[in-house]
Design a protein around this motif. Structure first.
Motif, PDB file in Angstrom:
ATOM      1  N   LYS A  43      33.245  43.047  35.123  1.00 12.53           N
ATOM      2  CA  LYS A  43      34.216  42.555  35.884  1.00 12.53           C
ATOM      3  C   LYS A  43      35.072  43.467  36.682  1.00 12.53           C
ATOM      4  O   LYS A  43      35.113  43.272  37.959  1.00 12.53           O
ATOM      5  CB  LYS A  43      35.248  41.590  35.108  1.00 12.53           C
ATOM      6  N   GLN A  47      34.818  43.873  40.776  1.00 10.09           N
ATOM      7  CA  GLN A  47      36.128  44.027  41.469  1.00 10.09           C
ATOM      8  C   GLN A  47      36.231  45.035  42.548  1.00 10.09           C
ATOM      9  O   GLN A  47      36.745  44.887  43.473  1.00 10.09           O
ATOM     10  CB  GLN A  47      37.481  43.604  40.784  1.00 10.09           C
ATOM     11  N   LYS A  56      34.513  36.172  44.669  1.00  6.15           N
ATOM     12  CA  LYS A  56      35.019  35.591  43.510  1.00  6.15           C
ATOM     13  C   LYS A  56      35.250  36.464  42.202  1.00  6.15           C
ATOM     14  O   LYS A  56      35.021  35.900  41.182  1.00  6.15           O
ATOM     15  CB  LYS A  56      34.424  34.329  43.398  1.00  6.15           C
ATOM     16  N   SER A  58      37.026  37.974  40.677  1.00  7.19           N
ATOM     17  CA  SER A  58      38.175  37.993  40.040  1.00  7.19           C
ATOM     18  C   SER A  58      38.367  36.592  39.051  1.00  7.19           C
ATOM     19  O   SER A  58      38.949  36.264  38.249  1.00  7.19           O
ATOM     20  CB  SER A  58      39.193  38.123  40.680  1.00  7.19           C
ATOM     21  N   ASP A  59      37.362  35.540  39.429  1.00  8.43           N
ATOM     22  CA  ASP A  59      37.267  34.241  38.918  1.00  8.43           C
ATOM     23  C   ASP A  59      36.673  34.461  37.550  1.00  8.43           C
ATOM     24  O   ASP A  59      35.429  34.805  37.449  1.00  8.43           O
ATOM     25  CB  ASP A  59      36.580  33.562  39.882  1.00  8.43           C
ATOM     26  N   LYS A  60      37.241  33.988  36.576  1.00  7.24           N
ATOM     27  CA  LYS A  60      36.695  34.091  35.206  1.00  7.24           C
ATOM     28  C   LYS A  60      35.482  33.365  34.930  1.00  7.24           C
ATOM     29  O   LYS A  60      34.384  34.007  34.291  1.00  7.24           O
ATOM     30  CB  LYS A  60      37.739  33.833  34.177  1.00  7.24           C
ATOM     31  N   THR A  61      35.175  32.128  35.440  1.00  4.92           N
ATOM     32  CA  THR A  61      33.893  31.623  35.119  1.00  4.92           C
ATOM     33  C   THR A  61      32.976  32.079  36.222  1.00  4.92           C
ATOM     34  O   THR A  61      31.827  31.884  35.578  1.00  4.92           O
ATOM     35  CB  THR A  61      34.311  30.020  35.998  1.00  4.92           C
ATOM     36  N   ALA A  62      33.275  32.598  37.203  1.00  5.45           N
ATOM     37  CA  ALA A  62      32.102  33.318  38.119  1.00  5.45           C
ATOM     38  C   ALA A  62      31.656  34.550  37.613  1.00  5.45           C
ATOM     39  O   ALA A  62      30.434  34.755  37.245  1.00  5.45           O
ATOM     40  CB  ALA A  62      32.671  33.713  39.508  1.00  5.45           C
TER      41      ALA A  62
END
Length: 101
Positions: A43, A47, A56, A58-62
């Motif tokens: 992650k 980022q 995306k 920073s999107d946890k699901t992504a």
């Protein structure tokens, strides 16, 4: 662990390879194994290094989805080979976009 490369004149491809190895190493091992990325390390790499491209990151699901896709051997980490496949796929997509294929 950071790799250092001899100060020699390198081709663009050699430079790209050295930068990929260095970038991977910059994030790998912060939480353990210096040869793999944990989900948190991936992650951070996404980022910091690919945020503009991925949007995306920073999107946890992504991030969960990307990690699951990359972790082909399901060992709950991303090794350099798995990381390399992602970089190559992104590079192909960018090439197709910029050459309007």
């Amino acid at each position: 662990m950071h790799y250092t490369f001899k100060t020699i004149v390198m081709s663009d491809v050699h430079t790209a390879m050295a930068l990929l190895i260095s970038s991977f190493s910059k994030y790998a091992g912060k939480e353990g194994d210096p040869h793999t990325l944990s989900k948190a390390e991936l992650k951070e790499l996404l980022q910091n290094e690919l945020g503009d491209l991925l949007g995306k990151a920073s999107d946890k699901t992504a991030v969960d989805r990307i990690f699951k896709e990359l972790d082909q051997n399901q060992d709950n980490s991303v090794d350099f080979s798995e990381f390399g496949k992602m970089v190559f796929c992104l590079t192909v997509m960018c090439h197709e976009y910029f050459t309007k294929k």
